[in-house]
Structure formats: structure tokens, C-alpha cells
Design an enzyme around this catalytic site. Structure first.
Site, short mmCIF file in Angstrom:
data_model
loop_
_atom_site.label_atom_id
_atom_site.label_comp_id
_atom_site.label_asym_id
_atom_site.label_seq_id
_atom_site.Cartn_x
_atom_site.Cartn_y
_atom_site.Cartn_z
N GLU A 191 -5.50 0.00 6.27
CA GLU A 191 -5.72 0.45 7.65
C GLU A 191 -6.85 -0.34 8.32
O GLU A 191 -6.77 -0.66 9.50
CB GLU A 191 -6.03 1.95 7.68
CG GLU A 191 -4.84 2.83 7.37
CD GLU A 191 -3.69 2.62 8.35
OE1 GLU A 191 -3.95 2.36 9.54
OE2 GLU A 191 -2.53 2.73 7.94
N CYS A 220 16.52 1.89 21.83
CA CYS A 220 16.82 3.32 21.97
C CYS A 220 18.11 3.72 21.25
O CYS A 220 18.25 4.87 20.82
CB CYS A 220 16.93 3.69 23.45
SG CYS A 220 15.38 3.47 24.37
N TRP A 273 0.83 -1.20 0.00
CA TRP A 273 0.00 0.00 0.00
C TRP A 273 0.87 1.26 0.00
O TRP A 273 0.35 2.36 -0.19
CB TRP A 273 -0.94 0.02 1.20
CG TRP A 273 -0.27 -0.31 2.51
CD1 TRP A 273 0.36 0.57 3.35
CD2 TRP A 273 -0.18 -1.60 3.12
NE1 TRP A 273 0.84 -0.10 4.45
CE2 TRP A 273 0.51 -1.43 4.33
CE3 TRP A 273 -0.63 -2.87 2.76
CZ2 TRP A 273 0.79 -2.50 5.19
CZ3 TRP A 273 -0.36 -3.93 3.61
CH2 TRP A 273 0.33 -3.74 4.80
N GLN A 291 -6.43 -4.78 14.64
CA GLN A 291 -6.50 -6.09 15.31
C GLN A 291 -5.74 -7.18 14.56
O GLN A 291 -5.92 -8.36 14.85
CB GLN A 291 -7.96 -6.55 15.50
CG GLN A 291 -8.87 -5.53 16.14
CD GLN A 291 -8.58 -5.28 17.59
OE1 GLN A 291 -7.90 -6.05 18.24
NE2 GLN A 291 -9.08 -4.18 18.13
N TYR A 320 -9.05 7.59 14.07
CA TYR A 320 -7.74 7.09 13.65
C TYR A 320 -7.70 6.84 12.14
O TYR A 320 -6.80 7.32 11.43
CB TYR A 320 -7.40 5.80 14.40
CG TYR A 320 -6.27 5.05 13.73
CD1 TYR A 320 -4.96 5.43 13.94
CD2 TYR A 320 -6.53 3.99 12.86
CE1 TYR A 320 -3.91 4.77 13.29
CE2 TYR A 320 -5.50 3.33 12.21
CZ TYR A 320 -4.20 3.72 12.44
OH TYR A 320 -3.17 3.09 11.79
N ASP A 373 -2.45 5.44 16.93
CA ASP A 373 -2.72 4.05 17.34
C ASP A 373 -1.84 3.70 18.54
O ASP A 373 -1.20 4.57 19.14
CB ASP A 373 -2.47 3.10 16.17
CG ASP A 373 -1.01 3.05 15.73
OD1 ASP A 373 -0.17 3.79 16.29
OD2 ASP A 373 -0.70 2.25 14.82
#
Length: 339
Positions: A37, A201, A24, A42, A120, A138
Site C-alpha cells: 500500500e 459498464c 501481496w 503515487q 487510507y 482511494d
């Protein structure tokens, strides 16, 4: 949440260098973005990819989605679960064909009027498909923001999500940068700012801006309050077999897994003798199964029943027809090997 303007340039720059090549993104039409989307709600990206490819091949545009036969639509979706998503996809597609020339609107406000499109998803389509300055917040984005700002509030709070959306949109770029910022935030949560135990990080473009990192408190965020325990429901599932076919029936038009095909089933755990009394024939117990929904858990006991007569109250289908034509929810998948 304040001073988020400092995140924009580092995230866009990082994303343009490190983005994953999802289909996409290589062909980012608004329809493709919308479909991806909805599928990714889920569902993990890796799991959704083959479904996305198959769906696009058979239903390449909104008009094709609107015209698709319901049973075929459910079959294309089979295995993804949460079937209300695909029902709303088609409802919205039919509205767009009837009222908007088969095209998605480009503003968040108009997108929000369509079935199945919430804040969203509207933000994702508007920013990624049309370059509008709208956020798509999200779980991945909330994890990033909670660490960057060291926010100790419950990350599952709707109020926090709304505040994060508003704070981001106050600093949002436009054009291609809008979509890159949206996807960069998501991807940072998917690839770098991972759940505790896997945080990276050392390669994060926000490391010098992140309060949690600077204070060495990364593992304290995001904060989640304890969830309510799921309701447990007992169910007996029957594979009724006669003359090479198995019994199927449709679920109610409302409620859990509405309008989908299923094997006959009953509340509670019936015994072998109780099943035999209802249907006669030879009854064989199957291994127990379990399926977890968002708010409940099904504990299922199964039986295969060999009958001498097909009952008119069911639709009867062969094993191949069930696999190729009828869409059954994933909850019943543990019983498929016993057909």
C-alpha cells in the site's frame, strides 16, 4: 452517500472471481499489505511490482526493515520516488520493533499512530490484514462511488473522502469479507470503472445499481475542480568529473528529496561561461531535462565538467558505484546516460 449496503455482496462476489494475482495477495501478511500500500501511493501497480519483489527478498520482515542501513534502504527504493514514504516505513518499523514485538497493531486507531500511515493506509491494513470493518478510500474507490451515487461534488475534496469512508464503514463486513470488499472496490476502479473514455459498464457488477449508468451520465463523473498550476523552478545540474569519478552531495535533511544523494546543482540556468568560472576545466552542455513533482516542475539545464582536481566538499564515486550504491532521485535520471 446513502444505501451503500447494496454494493457489498455484488463487489465481494465479483472480486472473488476476477481478482488479479498480485504477490501481496498470494501471501497476504500484514507487513506485505502495508508495504504494497505504501509503494502503490503515487505508483502504478505494474511499475511497483519489481520493486516490491526486490524489497521483500532483501527485507522479509519488519525487523529486517528496521535494521536496514539508510543508504541501502534508499537504493532499494530508488526509482519509486516520494522518498518520505520509505523513510516513514523505517521509522514505523523501528517503533514496532521497540514497542510491539515487531508486529503491526490490528486496529485502525493504533495503526494511525505510526509514521506514514494515514486514514487510507490504516483502513487497508486493518481490513485486508486483520479482517476489521474499515474502509480504504482511494481515487479508484471515489470514482466508483461518485458514479454509483451520481455525486457531483469535487471528488478531490477531503470532506467528500471522509464522508465516503464513514458511509462505507457503516455497511462493512468483517473477517475475510472485509479485505475482499476493500480490494474489490479498488479493483473495480482499476479494471472496470475506469476514467472517461475507457469505462466498461457492460461488465460491471454494479451496473444495475449505478445511477450514472442508469441515467447514461457515466462520463459526467467524477467531478474535479481545476487544479492550481504547478510552480516552475529552473535548475542547473553539473556532472563534475575527475580521475574516473563523479561528484555527489547530499540534499538537506528537510524539504524536497531530503537526505538523498544528488549531482551538484544550482538555482537558475547558468551559462557555460558561468560554470567554467566556478569550476574551471572543460565544460560541455548536456540536453535539457524536465521533472514533474506533485506541486512543482524542475526545468533543468545540465553540464559535464572535466576537472583536474577533486574537491573535498563533495563525495566522489565511480559510475558503477553510483549505479550500485548511491540512491539518486528520479529527477536526476536524465543525466545518468552522460556519466
Amino acid at each position: 452517500m446513502e444505501h451503500l449496503e447494496k454494493l457489498v455482496e455484488p463487489i465481494i462476489s465479483w472480486y472473488r472471481t476476477h481478482q488479479c494475482a498480485y504477490p501481496w495477495r498470494t501471501d497476504p501478511t500484514p507487513y506485505h499489505i502495508w508495504l504494497s500500500e505504501i509503494m502503490l501511493q503515487q505508483t502504478r501497480i505494474e511499475a511497483a511490482l519489481p520493486y516490491y519483489q526486490r524489497f521483500i527478498e532483501e527485507l522479509p520482515d519488519i525487523a529486517a526493515l528496521a535494521a536496514c542501513d539508510e543508504d541501502r534502504l534508499y537504493k532499494l527504493w530508488e526509482g519509486l520516488g516520494y522518498y518520505s514514504r520509505v523513510r516513514n516505513l523505517q521509522k514505523a518499523a523501528r517503533i514496532l520493533v521497540a514497542e510491539n514485538g515487531g508486529e503491526l497493531p490490528f486496529t485502525k486507531a493504533e495503526l494511525l499512530k505510526l509514521p506514514g500511515i494515514g486514514v487510507y493506509t490504516a483502513g487497508a491494513i486493518a481490513s485486508m490484514g486483520f479482517g476489521q470493518p474499515n474502509a480504504a478510500v482511494d481515487g479508484n474507490v471515489l470514482r466508483v462511488l461518485s458514479r454509483v451515487t451520481a455525486d457531483a461534488r469535487d471528488v478531490l475534496s477531503p470532506a467528500l473522502r471522509a464522508e465516503a469512508t464513514q458511509a462505507l464503514e457503516a455497511v462493512y463486513p468483517t473477517g475475510q469479507a472485509a479485505g475482499d470488499f476493500t480490494q474489490g472496490l479498488m479493483e473495480l476502479g482499476e479494471q472496470v470503472c475506469l476514467p472517461s473514455g475507457h469505462i466498461r459498464c457492460e461488465v460491471c457488477p454494479l451496473a444495475a445499481l449505478c445511477r450514472a449508468n442508469l441515467e447514461n451520465r457515466q462520463h459526467e463523473f467524477p467531478v474535479r475542480l481545476a487544479k492550481k498550476e504547478k510552480e516552475i523552478q529552473e535548475l542547473t545540474v553539473l556532472l563534475l568529473y575527475c580521475k574516473g569519478d563523479y561528484a555527489l552531495c547530499k540534499r538537506d535533511e528537510k524539504g524536497l528529496l531530503s537526505s538523498l544523494w544528488q549531482f551538484p546543482n544550482y538555482p537558475g540556468h547558468l551559462s557555460n561561461s558561468e560554470v567554467a568560472k566556478r569550476y574551471g576545466g572543460r565544460v560541455t552542455a548536456l540536453p535539457d531535462a524536465r521533472h514533474v513533482f506533485t506541486h512543482k516542475i524542475w526545468q533543468m539545464k545540465g553540464y559535464r565538467v572535466e576537472m583536474t582536481q577533486q574537491l573535498d566538499s563533495f563525495v566522489w564515486a565511480s559510475k558503477d558505484e553510483i549505479k550500485g550504491k548511491y540512491a539518486l532521485p528520479s529527477a536526476f535520471r536524465p543525466f545518468m546516460p552522460y556519466l
